[in-house]
Design an enzyme around this catalytic site. Sequence first.
Site, mmCIF file in Angstrom:
data_model
loop_
_atom_site.group_PDB
_atom_site.id
_atom_site.type_symbol
_atom_site.label_atom_id
_atom_site.label_comp_id
_atom_site.label_asym_id
_atom_site.label_seq_id
_atom_site.Cartn_x
_atom_site.Cartn_y
_atom_site.Cartn_z
ATOM 1 N N HIS A 65 0.860 -1.177 0.000
ATOM 2 C CA HIS A 65 0.000 0.000 0.000
ATOM 3 C C HIS A 65 0.899 1.231 0.000
ATOM 4 O O HIS A 65 2.050 1.178 0.459
ATOM 5 C CB HIS A 65 -0.892 0.012 1.237
ATOM 6 C CG HIS A 65 -1.951 -1.044 1.224
ATOM 7 N ND1 HIS A 65 -3.032 -1.009 2.071
ATOM 8 C CD2 HIS A 65 -2.103 -2.156 0.466
ATOM 9 C CE1 HIS A 65 -3.811 -2.050 1.842
ATOM 10 N NE2 HIS A 65 -3.261 -2.776 0.878
ATOM 11 N N GLU A 67 1.074 3.804 1.848
ATOM 12 C CA GLU A 67 1.610 4.169 3.162
ATOM 13 C C GLU A 67 2.797 3.297 3.540
ATOM 14 O O GLU A 67 3.814 3.787 4.034
ATOM 15 C CB GLU A 67 0.534 4.023 4.254
ATOM 16 C CG GLU A 67 -0.702 4.874 4.039
ATOM 17 C CD GLU A 67 -1.820 4.119 3.323
ATOM 18 O OE1 GLU A 67 -1.556 3.462 2.286
ATOM 19 O OE2 GLU A 67 -2.956 4.191 3.798
ATOM 20 N N CYS A 95 -5.986 1.940 5.926
ATOM 21 C CA CYS A 95 -6.657 0.711 6.356
ATOM 22 C C CYS A 95 -6.065 0.276 7.700
ATOM 23 O O CYS A 95 -5.111 0.881 8.207
ATOM 24 C CB CYS A 95 -6.466 -0.389 5.305
ATOM 25 S SG CYS A 95 -4.767 -1.012 5.194
ATOM 26 N N CYS A 98 -2.262 -0.525 7.538
ATOM 27 C CA CYS A 98 -1.429 0.672 7.461
ATOM 28 C C CYS A 98 -1.467 1.467 8.761
ATOM 29 O O CYS A 98 -0.442 2.000 9.193
ATOM 30 C CB CYS A 98 -1.853 1.524 6.273
ATOM 31 S SG CYS A 98 -1.482 0.720 4.683
#
Length: 161
Positions: A65, A67, A95, A98
């Site tokens: 992701h 992040e 999410c 993360c």
Amino acid sequence: MNDDRPPPLRPAPFPASPFMARALDLARAAGEAGEVPVGAVVVKDGAIIGEGANAPRATKDPTAHAEIVALRAAARALGNDRLEGCDLWVTLEPCAMCAGAIAHARIARLYYGASDAKGGGVEHGARVFAHPTCHHRPDVAGGIGAGEAGDLLRDFFAVRR
């Protein structure tokens, strides 16, 4: 006070940010590459030290992701897994995975664009920072660049549905 509530969302510190602008550029690039358009940057002392765009499909890595990619780059740049004194700017509410990484990295401030009622883990869903077992809670401000970030996501998914 109810500890099950998420940390309060604070208003954006300023109406526009070059850091969110860079995160939005990274999100656009991710979308053009066929990834969900999310971008993130880590900032320390006013300088970007790590950045990332969603890349799970390209990298065959479900944890890639934006992040996580940005946090990894920042940790390499600092030579430390603790990113104390750093800010994370991301185009979409993180999410749960993360948010957990943000807590472990000791990010000081989290700024995000669009809320994610379906998959978010900060103000929605798991609300990671609200759990008593969460050992670090960054200051959080949502809604920064939310219009543009939301448009990128809506346009991306409209083509695919």
